[in-house]
Scaffold this motif. Structure first.
Motif, short mmCIF file in Angstrom:
data_model
loop_
_atom_site.label_atom_id
_atom_site.label_comp_id
_atom_site.label_asym_id
_atom_site.label_seq_id
_atom_site.Cartn_x
_atom_site.Cartn_y
_atom_site.Cartn_z
N PHE A 33 0.82 -1.21 0.00
CA PHE A 33 0.00 0.00 0.00
C PHE A 33 0.86 1.27 0.00
N ILE A 34 2.09 1.17 0.51
CA ILE A 34 2.96 2.34 0.54
C ILE A 34 3.42 2.69 -0.88
N TRP A 35 3.75 1.66 -1.66
CA TRP A 35 4.14 1.91 -3.05
C TRP A 35 2.97 2.47 -3.85
N ASP A 36 1.76 1.98 -3.58
CA ASP A 36 0.58 2.52 -4.25
C ASP A 36 0.38 3.98 -3.87
N PHE A 37 0.64 4.31 -2.61
CA PHE A 37 0.53 5.69 -2.14
C PHE A 37 1.51 6.59 -2.88
N LEU A 38 2.75 6.14 -3.07
CA LEU A 38 3.76 6.94 -3.77
C LEU A 38 3.37 7.14 -5.23
N LYS A 39 2.74 6.13 -5.83
CA LYS A 39 2.26 6.29 -7.21
C LYS A 39 1.17 7.35 -7.28
N ASP A 40 0.29 7.35 -6.29
CA ASP A 40 -0.76 8.37 -6.25
C ASP A 40 -0.19 9.77 -6.07
N LYS A 41 0.99 9.85 -5.46
CA LYS A 41 1.65 11.13 -5.23
C LYS A 41 2.50 11.57 -6.41
N SER A 48 16.36 1.46 -6.88
CA SER A 48 17.13 1.34 -5.65
C SER A 48 18.54 1.85 -5.89
N VAL A 49 19.14 2.47 -4.87
CA VAL A 49 20.53 2.91 -5.02
C VAL A 49 21.46 1.71 -5.14
N ASN A 50 21.00 0.54 -4.70
CA ASN A 50 21.83 -0.65 -4.81
C ASN A 50 21.84 -1.21 -6.23
N ALA A 51 20.77 -0.94 -6.98
CA ALA A 51 20.68 -1.41 -8.37
C ALA A 51 19.94 -0.36 -9.18
N PRO A 52 20.60 0.78 -9.45
CA PRO A 52 19.90 1.92 -10.06
C PRO A 52 19.40 1.68 -11.47
N THR A 53 19.92 0.69 -12.18
CA THR A 53 19.46 0.44 -13.55
C THR A 53 18.21 -0.45 -13.58
N LYS A 54 17.86 -1.04 -12.45
CA LYS A 54 16.72 -1.95 -12.39
C LYS A 54 15.47 -1.19 -11.94
N VAL A 55 14.40 -1.30 -12.72
CA VAL A 55 13.14 -0.62 -12.40
C VAL A 55 12.29 -1.53 -11.52
N MET A 56 11.78 -0.98 -10.42
CA MET A 56 10.85 -1.71 -9.55
C MET A 56 9.47 -1.06 -9.71
N GLN A 57 8.52 -1.81 -10.23
CA GLN A 57 7.19 -1.24 -10.44
C GLN A 57 6.43 -1.04 -9.14
N ASP A 58 6.57 -1.98 -8.23
CA ASP A 58 5.84 -1.83 -6.95
C ASP A 58 6.68 -2.30 -5.78
N LEU A 196 12.52 12.25 4.08
CA LEU A 196 11.46 12.06 5.07
C LEU A 196 10.17 11.56 4.44
N LEU A 197 9.84 12.09 3.26
CA LEU A 197 8.52 11.84 2.68
C LEU A 197 8.46 10.65 1.74
N THR A 198 9.59 10.24 1.15
CA THR A 198 9.50 9.21 0.11
C THR A 198 10.47 8.04 0.27
N ASP A 199 11.51 8.18 1.07
CA ASP A 199 12.55 7.15 1.09
C ASP A 199 12.21 5.96 1.99
N PHE A 200 12.83 4.82 1.65
CA PHE A 200 12.83 3.64 2.50
C PHE A 200 14.26 3.46 3.01
N ILE A 298 3.96 13.38 -17.72
CA ILE A 298 4.07 14.80 -17.39
C ILE A 298 2.83 15.24 -16.62
N GLU A 299 1.67 14.80 -17.08
CA GLU A 299 0.43 15.16 -16.40
C GLU A 299 0.38 14.56 -15.00
N HIS A 300 0.92 13.33 -14.89
CA HIS A 300 0.93 12.65 -13.59
C HIS A 300 1.83 13.40 -12.60
N LEU A 301 2.95 13.91 -13.08
CA LEU A 301 3.89 14.62 -12.21
C LEU A 301 3.46 16.05 -11.90
N LYS A 302 2.76 16.67 -12.84
CA LYS A 302 2.41 18.07 -12.70
C LYS A 302 1.61 18.31 -11.41
#
Length: 322
Positions: A33-41, A48-58, A196-200, A298-302
């Motif tokens: 639910f936290i990842w879903d919350f970040l998507k809504d935001k 991840s900083v440990n594997a920056p080239t790998k995309v994590m969808q959720d 504070l607001l987005t990191d794990f 762009i619309e999602h980020l705006k």
């Protein structure tokens, strides 16, 4: 930040919680639910900083739990999302008193247990025996409801820039850093809002004769005391196993050692971001920019929170190169 161990599982193995042989699910280490919350935001793709080239969808996942354990955790995640997390994020709980039951204690222990279970091989040798005992006590509590006899001090620390009195931090000033301070000497101050607001984050807090697990999700720190001799350490709100009442009107992070430790973690995170960014190839960066330039993104980020934080980071980086 700790690097996650690589765990190998076949489809049928032993559930880490119940010790049953079963089909393992690809479990979220941090609740979905936290990842879903970040998507809504405004978020869309996570790295991840440990594997920056790998995309994590959720978010980060591992073959860890069977279906029974997943259902046990899911019930408490739903409770926390509805009764604490979303009311706090929507600013509807900060000026009130909130009653809670055993679901809050269970949820926090479940997050701490699964995070540090996956990191157990990276625990310092001198702390390993105590930490392994704590993990087993927590497992027994999560599975059978037996309150941990030794490692039962659990704390919740809600965090926002407002509660920290400042969105910036400097090693050369007191905690109260103003916007004017930041504008006059930007290279000396570090923005902490994104952390504070987005990191794990997760680690073991270590000071002489004081040790505590912590696990951070966006807007919250969770702490479990392993050994404590300094009673002045402020880990936030003491959460009781059977429930209680939280007076958010009186909640105060204070200006002690733990607050300074959190600021230091935000600084360390910023350095890791820079190091991870430096490892990205031009091809990867082009793909990231191409993804961000799509109209729907762009619309999602705006006007979103994630968009504002991205702008803050870009502005901060540009000041460093001026």
């Amino acid at each position: 930040m700790l690097t996650n161990p690589i765990l190998f599982y076949s489809e049928y193995m032993i559930c880490a919680l119940t010790h049953e042989e079963c089909e393992l699910k690809k479990s979220h280490i941090y609740p979905k639910f936290i990842w879903d919350f970040l998507k809504d935001k405004g978020g869309s793709r996570f790295r991840s900083v440990n594997a920056p080239t790998k995309v994590m969808q959720d978010g980060e996942k591992d073959y860890l739990l069977g279906n029974r354990a997943e259902q046990m955790f899911s019930l408490r995640e739903k409770w926390f999302a509805e009764h604490i997390f979303m009311p706090f994020c929507n600013n509807t709980i900060l000026k009130t008193k909130a009653n809670y039951d055993n679901n809050l204690y269970y949820f926090i222990v479940s997050v701490l247990w699964r995070r540090f279970y996956t990191l157990r091989d990276y625990i310092k040798v001198e702390l390993r025996e105590q930490c392994m005992l704590a993990l087993e006590e927590w497992r027994e509590y999560l599975l059978n409801g037996v309150t941990p006899p030794n490692f039962n001090q659990i704390y919740m620390m809600p965090i926002t820039p407002e509660l920290f009195f400042s969105p910036y931090f400097s090693f050369n000033k007191d905690f109260y850093v103003t916007i004017e301070d930041y504008k006059n000497n930007r290279t000396d101050f570090y923005p902490v809002t994104s952390y504070l607001l987005t990191d794990f984050d997760s680690e073991i807090y270590c000071a002489p004769n004081n040790y505590a697990f912590f696990c951070k999700i966006p807007r919250f720190f969770f702490w479990a005391v392993i050994e404590r001799n300094d009673t002045e350490l402020n880990f936030g709100i003491h959460v009781k196993p059977k429930g209680g009442t939280i007076d958010f009107k009186r909640y105060n992070i204070g200006n002690g050692e733990i607050k300074r430790f959190i600021f230091k973690r935000s600084y360390d995170a910023e350095q890791l971001y820079r190091e991870a960014a430096s490892k990205l190839s031009d091809k990867t960066i082009d793909k990231m920019l191409e993804h961000m330039k799509r109209k729907e993104n762009i619309e999602h980020l705006k006007n979103s929170e994630m968009g504002e934080l991205l702008f803050e980071r870009v502005e901060y980086q540009s000041q460093l190169t001026d």
